[in-house]
Design an enzyme around this catalytic site. Structure first.
Site, PDB file in Angstrom:
ATOM      1  N   ARG A   2       0.869  -1.183   0.000  1.00  0.00           N
ATOM      2  CA  ARG A   2       0.000   0.000   0.000  1.00  0.00           C
ATOM      3  C   ARG A   2       0.900   1.226   0.000  1.00  0.00           C
ATOM      4  O   ARG A   2       1.569   1.502   0.989  1.00  0.00           O
ATOM      5  CB  ARG A   2      -0.904  -0.034   1.238  1.00  0.00           C
ATOM      6  N   HIS A  21      -3.344   4.241   5.085  1.00  0.00           N
ATOM      7  CA  HIS A  21      -4.407   3.235   5.253  1.00  0.00           C
ATOM      8  C   HIS A  21      -5.745   3.809   4.785  1.00  0.00           C
ATOM      9  O   HIS A  21      -6.464   3.198   3.998  1.00  0.00           O
ATOM     10  CB  HIS A  21      -4.484   2.811   6.717  1.00  0.00           C
ATOM     11  N   TYR A  53       4.785   5.328  11.222  1.00  0.00           N
ATOM     12  CA  TYR A  53       5.128   3.930  11.526  1.00  0.00           C
ATOM     13  C   TYR A  53       5.964   3.218  10.469  1.00  0.00           C
ATOM     14  O   TYR A  53       6.273   2.043  10.613  1.00  0.00           O
ATOM     15  CB  TYR A  53       3.858   3.107  11.817  1.00  0.00           C
TER      16      TYR A  53
HETATM   17  C1  LIG Z   1     -12.840  -6.210  13.855  1.00  0.00           C
HETATM   18  C2  LIG Z   1     -12.137  -4.933  13.533  1.00  0.00           C
HETATM   19  N1  LIG Z   1     -11.043  -4.568  14.243  1.00  0.00           N
HETATM   20  C3  LIG Z   1     -10.393  -3.419  13.922  1.00  0.00           C
HETATM   21  C4  LIG Z   1     -10.849  -2.621  12.908  1.00  0.00           C
HETATM   22  C5  LIG Z   1     -10.083  -1.350  12.546  1.00  0.00           C
HETATM   23  N2  LIG Z   1      -9.391  -1.607  11.271  1.00  0.00           N
HETATM   24  C6  LIG Z   1      -9.917  -1.179  10.115  1.00  0.00           C
HETATM   25  S1  LIG Z   1      -8.979  -1.649   8.821  1.00  0.00           S
HETATM   26  C7  LIG Z   1      -7.837  -2.404   9.811  1.00  0.00           C
HETATM   27  C8  LIG Z   1      -6.623  -3.065   9.234  1.00  0.00           C
HETATM   28  C9  LIG Z   1      -6.936  -4.172   8.303  1.00  0.00           C
HETATM   29  O1  LIG Z   1      -5.779  -4.578   7.645  1.00  0.00           O
HETATM   30  P1  LIG Z   1      -5.791  -5.616   6.466  1.00  0.00           P
HETATM   31  O2  LIG Z   1      -6.771  -6.699   6.752  1.00  0.00           O
HETATM   32  O3  LIG Z   1      -4.389  -6.030   6.217  1.00  0.00           O
HETATM   33  O4  LIG Z   1      -6.365  -4.807   5.210  1.00  0.00           O
HETATM   34  P2  LIG Z   1      -5.829  -3.456   4.557  1.00  0.00           P
HETATM   35  O5  LIG Z   1      -6.508  -2.335   5.299  1.00  0.00           O
HETATM   36  O6  LIG Z   1      -4.352  -3.424   4.679  1.00  0.00           O
HETATM   37  O7  LIG Z   1      -6.281  -3.479   3.132  1.00  0.00           O
HETATM   38  C10 LIG Z   1      -8.212  -2.303  11.150  1.00  0.00           C
HETATM   39  C11 LIG Z   1      -7.432  -2.848  12.274  1.00  0.00           C
HETATM   40  C12 LIG Z   1     -12.018  -3.032  12.214  1.00  0.00           C
HETATM   41  N3  LIG Z   1     -12.512  -2.329  11.189  1.00  0.00           N
HETATM   42  N4  LIG Z   1     -12.623  -4.185  12.525  1.00  0.00           N
END
Ligand SMILES: Cc1ncc(C[n+]2csc(CCOP(=O)(O)OP(=O)(O)O)c2C)c(N)n1
Length: 348
Positions: free
Chosen positions: A243, A247, A256
């Site tokens: 990415r 985010h 970070y």
């Molecule tokens: C159950 C839950 N915990 C925390 C969050 C906050 N959150 C939103 S996106 C994210 C990271 C997800 O990372 P990844 O699965 O690697 O997908 P990416 O965003 O990198 O595409 C988090 C922790 C959430 N939406 N749902």
């Protein structure tokens, strides 16, 4: 993938894939800018992940289903969703197909895209259930389910893959390992060497591909989709990518991760790599490339202007489409809302 690889794609299809990637990259920039200008609530950018998303989506037939997460705008573009729909959704204007619901999430039955769920990983068991229904109805469609590396640490991922391994519904799990779950680096997400290797434990085939190589993503997804359609069961694909942006618009990655890391990955930009492939195949040159970027930018500017001219959503739609038929408390709320709105607001 080298220029001599046999893709099974025509020259026009190769050029369409490239165009989709360019549209995705430029629309992403527009959505970031519109958010910064206060016209879009939030945006989860896909810069750097266009190959994984556009390549995999091109392996699907129109009748197949996409169950995405919140970052899959390039997938919608590859599915043929009109840019105006994506913008109406992001701007939450009167033409928003989801009427202001599910903030920042797109979905539309017409394009076989099921709205995502924001809780990380929650879509994975839903996608398996969706594929089970397809199998029980003896339909020929395949489900492509998108999620990130972070989602693989959720119980949902393991329960869903276990179930899918046993019952073998027609599904492809497409995990974009973009190295981060917000600020959490992949090295802290799992002690396993790869996400693809986790498939083994569930009796599923696992593939690890270069997620910045659009043809590797297309070819692996096509193989998995064809297998699923033949009744051969699920596949887990791990597309290793990065990415490049934050985010979401609410994140600052400089807190970070080192700038040098981003720069290293920028050298592997999926658009530049595919452009070099097309030039080597004698399908493309720098002049055509500059013209395409200009044409796409002009098209997007017009689309943004049109979307911005549409009136805002009527406040009352927030209470619509929640239930098939309204329970008493929704009816009460509708009445209360109507009483509180001025005549001008009601006429909107
Ligand atoms: C159950 C839950 N915990 C925390 C969050 C906050 N959150 C939103 S996106 C994210 C990271 C997800 O990372 P990844 O699965 O690697 O997908 P990416 O965003 O990198 O595409 C988090 C922790 C959430 N939406 N749902």
């Amino acid at each position: 993938v080298t220029e001599s690889v046999e893709t099974g794609l025509s020259d026009n299809q190769l050029l369409q894939i490239y165009r989709d990637m360019v549209v995705a990259r430029r629309l992403d920039k527009w959505l970031m800018t519109l958010q910064r200008a206060g016209r879009v609530g939030i945006h989860a950018p896909a810069e750097g992940q266009e190959a994984a998303m556009v390549g995999s989506a091109h392996a699907l037939e129109p009748g197949d289903w996409v169950l995405p997460s919140y970052r899959e705008v390039p997938v919608y573009i590859a599915r043929g969703v009109p840019i105006s729909d994506i913008l109406d959704r992001s701007l939450c204007n009167s033409a928003d197909p989801l009427k202001g619901h599910d903030f920042a999430i797109y979905g539309d039955k017409r394009y076989h895209v099921v709205p995502a769920s924001v809780p990380v990983g929650a879509i994975i068991p839903v996608a398996v259930g969706f594929a089970m229904a397809i199998m029980m109805r003896r339909e020929k469609a395949v489900v492509m389910n998108y999620f990130g590396d972070g989602a693989t640490s959720k119980g949902d991922f393991h329960e869903a893959l276990n179930f899918a391994g046993v019952f073998k519904p027609p599904i492809v799990f497409f995990c974009q390992n973009n190295q981060y779950a917000i600020s959490m680096h992949f090295s802290r997400q799992t002690a396993a060497k790869s996400i693809a290797s986790k498939a083994e434990a569930y009796g599923i085939e696992g593939l690890r591909v270069d997620g910045n190589d659009v043809l590797a993503c297309y070819l692996s997804a096509r193989k998995a989709v064809e297998k699923a359609r033949r009744g051969g069961g699920p596949t887990l694909i791990e597309a290793v990518t990065y990415r490049l942006g934050p985010h979401t618009t609410a994140d600052d990655p400089s807190r970070y991760r080192p700038k040098e890391e981003e720069e290293e990955w920028r050298k592997r930009d999926p658009l530049s790599r595919f452009k070099l492939f097309l030039i080597a195949r004698k399908l493309w040159d720098e002049e055509k490339d500059a013209r395409l970027h200009e044409e796409v930018e002009d098209m997007l500017r017009v689309e943004v202007e049109r979307a911005e001219q549409k009136p805002p959503l009527h406040p009352k739609v927030i209470l619509e489409d929640v239930y098939a038929s309204d329970p008493w408390y929704i009816l009460d709320e509708k009445e209360e809302l109507e009483e509180s709105l001025t005549d001008a607001e009601m006429q909107q």
